[in-house]
Design an enzyme around this catalytic site. Structure first.
Site, mmCIF file in Angstrom:
data_model
loop_
_atom_site.group_PDB
_atom_site.id
_atom_site.type_symbol
_atom_site.label_atom_id
_atom_site.label_comp_id
_atom_site.label_asym_id
_atom_site.label_seq_id
_atom_site.Cartn_x
_atom_site.Cartn_y
_atom_site.Cartn_z
ATOM 1 N N SER A 68 0.800 -1.220 0.000
ATOM 2 C CA SER A 68 0.000 0.000 0.000
ATOM 3 C C SER A 68 0.840 1.281 0.000
ATOM 4 C CB SER A 68 -0.954 -0.044 1.202
ATOM 5 O OG SER A 68 -1.871 1.019 1.181
ATOM 6 N N ASP A 284 -2.572 6.374 -3.080
ATOM 7 C CA ASP A 284 -1.397 5.739 -2.478
ATOM 8 C C ASP A 284 -0.916 4.635 -3.418
ATOM 9 O OD1 ASP A 284 -3.453 3.960 -2.026
ATOM 10 O OD2 ASP A 284 -2.754 3.354 -0.047
ATOM 11 N N ASP A 286 -1.210 1.477 -3.807
ATOM 12 C CA ASP A 286 -2.085 0.453 -4.394
ATOM 13 C C ASP A 286 -3.480 1.000 -4.686
ATOM 14 O OD1 ASP A 286 -2.911 0.670 -1.752
ATOM 15 O OD2 ASP A 286 -3.260 -1.475 -1.487
ATOM 16 N N ASP A 288 -5.885 2.522 -2.879
ATOM 17 C CA ASP A 288 -7.085 2.363 -2.049
ATOM 18 C C ASP A 288 -7.312 3.564 -1.121
ATOM 19 O OD1 ASP A 288 -5.086 1.867 -0.189
ATOM 20 O OD2 ASP A 288 -5.899 -0.042 0.514
ATOM 21 N N SER A 505 0.710 0.919 16.407
ATOM 22 C CA SER A 505 0.472 0.680 14.988
ATOM 23 C C SER A 505 0.061 -0.768 14.765
ATOM 24 C CB SER A 505 1.750 0.977 14.202
ATOM 25 O OG SER A 505 1.667 0.448 12.898
ATOM 26 N N GLY A 506 -0.732 -1.001 13.748
ATOM 27 C CA GLY A 506 -1.114 -2.372 13.407
ATOM 28 C C GLY A 506 -0.126 -3.027 12.461
ATOM 29 N N THR A 507 0.840 -2.246 11.949
ATOM 30 C CA THR A 507 1.720 -2.775 10.913
ATOM 31 C C THR A 507 3.215 -2.672 11.200
ATOM 32 O OG1 THR A 507 1.604 -0.631 9.780
ATOM 33 C CG2 THR A 507 0.051 -2.333 9.070
#
Length: 550
Positions: A68, A284, A286, A288, A505-507
């Site tokens: 992303s 961005d 990708d 989305d 953060s989730g990532t």
């Protein structure tokens, strides 16, 4: 009773060994980290996607290889369920378990455990559709994924290089083909045709739309917008910038939706291209996420983020529902996260129900499904609108009693076709925004003046283990580390209109700090002071403490 092809799995698994020093985690965006470390994960996700399909009696599962808005060296993968929605939450844990099995033997053992615990009938067929974005690492990762499909015996369809939202669209279109819930033709051209036709109908008879500049983030959106333009004809002039797909390191670099939202300024590459008063937007990597903006007559930058999009779109849909005569039957609601600007929440709450949920598309999407028409946008520009099956059926059956009601009804029906209801989609959302602006005869200035954003600041603190930080109340309150929330509240009280929250953060291993206040300098100061509290809490060395936290 069918069983796993153990010899095939063993042989292919040995080609894709798990790195011994990395622990993988399937988060809100799937797996995401350095692309060079993900080979084993992609192989195992291939098998997992096949098992998910078998569990769902052969329905087609989607797999998207993308990171992303992340830098080019990162990559990732996420699994898409049959209706184009995110992977069912319970299977996120299965994905994490399989990805962390240290060797082939324990991986096979984990596979057998999963099959038994979820009662998968291995004799069932399995079908997947997969795609990737433009990252260089995507080529080898797709190869590892395909080995996973071979190992489980999947029928796999390669959708090539495309946007994440198109992959979501394809999954739903394939699974609803030939049914009353048919979502559209199951091809990329079918997607463009569906959006183009709906857009043309919605702007028919409206004033000519002025050229819109699109920052494609040097990503796959550049390919997608170019194709979409063929189906839009002369209804909307689009000017494409940042379309270099072959320049190393260009993807998302000082451009794109995340840059605009984080830096709150125009990408440097657009300085000489965006005219005063012209609308611009950034995708961005990708495609989305979507971020709008314009320069006023003084050259001042104005950002129109996901909150502004939600306010514009939700109020327009409420007007259409009322104009159609359906306001007593169709209820519209908005879903936000704690990152939503306080001014946007107030604007929306004066007009329709607003719900706050934890960060992450799956939380927003799920909550939006509880409304007849659910609008959700994260402040970062990721969002969509969901029309419930009951609402779509009602729109199809409804008999309007006046020409005005008939017109409004037609617009609502066309919106159900223009909007990609499976996931946030920058291309679909851009066309949606342009439809509303055309109907309202708004420029960026009128849109921006719906409400005035409270000044805000988002900073991140690198930590050793983000899992130390746990939250409640839709991530607006910390429950761990103990005592930190009380310190934050003490700081917030010193600032007029102050609001701040901290969430992991989730990532990535960072903690994000958000702050608002009535004055910009105070919002900045509050954010950095709270970040300083977080830095100290996790045992930061004062000598190495970033100077802006002092």
């Amino acid at each position: 009773m069918a069983s796993l092809h153990i010899d095939v799995i063993k042989a292919l698994s040995e080609i894709h060994p798990k790195p011994s020093d990395i622990t993988f985690q399937y988060g809100t965006a799937g797996f995401r980290t350095l692309g060079s470390t993900l080979d084993s994960v992609l192989f195992r996700v291939g098998l997992l996607a096949g098992l998910r399909s078998k569990k769902l009696d052969g329905k087609t599962i989607g797999v998207m290889v993308t990171a992303s808005h992340n830098p080019e060296q990162d990559n990732g993968v996420k699994i898409v369920d049959p209706r184009g929605e995110m992977l069912e939450a319970s299977w996120e844990g299965h994905a994490t378990t399989l990805s962390n099995a240290p060797n082939t033997e324990q991986f096979i053992e984990a596979l057998n455990t999963l099959i038994q615990s979820t009662k998968i009938d291995l004799s069932r067929p399995c079908n997947v559709v997969y795609a990737r974005d433009t990252r260089p690492s995507g080529i080898s990762l797709i190869s590892a994924l395909e080995d996973g499909f071979k190992a489980i015996g999947c029928s796999a369809r390669n959708a090539g290089v495309t946007t994440t939202p198109i992959l979501h669209y394809l999954v739903r279109a394939i699974n609803t083909k030939g049914t009353p819930e048919s979502y559209g033709e199951d091809s990329e051209d079918g997607y463009y045709r569906k959006l183009g036709l709906a857009f043309k109908k919605l702007v028919s008879g409206r004033p000519i739309i002025q050229p819109v500049l699109i920052d494609c983030a040097n990503g796959v959106g550049a390919l997608a917008v170019a194709k979409l333009m063929e189906y839009l004809g002369d209804t909307i002039p689009l000017v494409l910038e940042n379309i270099s797909l072959s320049t190393p390191g260009a993807l998302n670099n000082a451009c794109g939706a995340d840059y605009v939202k984080t830096m709150q300024k125009l990408p440097p590459s657009l300085m000489d291209h965006l005219q005063f008063g012209q609308r611009g937007c950034s995708l961005d990597g990708d495609a989305d996420r979507l971020m709008y903006y314009y320069l006023d007559e003084r050259g001042q930058f104005h950002m129109l983020d996901g909150d502004k999009i939600a306010a514009l779109v939700a109020s327009f849909i409420v007007e259409l529902v009322k104009s159609s005569g359906l306001e007593n039957e169709v209820k519209v609601g908005v879903v936000q996260t704690a990152y939503a600007n306080g001014a946007s929440t107030k604007y929306l709450a004066d007009r329709l129900p607003v719900k706050c949920v934890p960060t992450g598309v799956k939380h927003l999407h799920h909550a939006a499904e509880h409304y007849d028409i659910g609008v959700y946008f994260e402040a970062n520009g990721h969002g969509t609108v969901i029309f419930s099956p009951h609402t779509q059926a009602r729109l199809a059956q409804y008999q309007p009693s006046t020409p005005a009601q008939s017109t409004a009804l037609g617009h609502l029906i066309n919106l159900t076709q223009l909007i990609n209801q499976t996931v946030g989609d920058a291309l679909s959302d851009m066309l949606l925004v342009e439809v509303v602006l055309a109907h309202k005869s708004y420029t960026g200035v009128e849109w921006d003046s719906l409400y005035v954003d409270l000044p805000n600041r988002l900073v991140k603190v690198v930590v050793g283990d983000r899992n130390v930080f746990r939250t409640e109340n839709a991530e607006r309150r910390l429950v761990s580390p103990p005592g930190l929330q009380q310190k934050i509240e003490g700081l917030v009280q010193r600032y007029e209109g102050g609001r701040s929250f901290v969430r992991p953060s989730g990532t990535e291993d960072v903690v994000r700090v958000y702050a608002e206040a009535v004055v910009k300098s105070q919002a900045d100061e509050l954010a950095f002071r709270v970040a300083g509290l977080v830095y100290d809490e996790v045992g930061g060395d004062l000598a190495k403490r970033p100077k802006e936290f002092l």
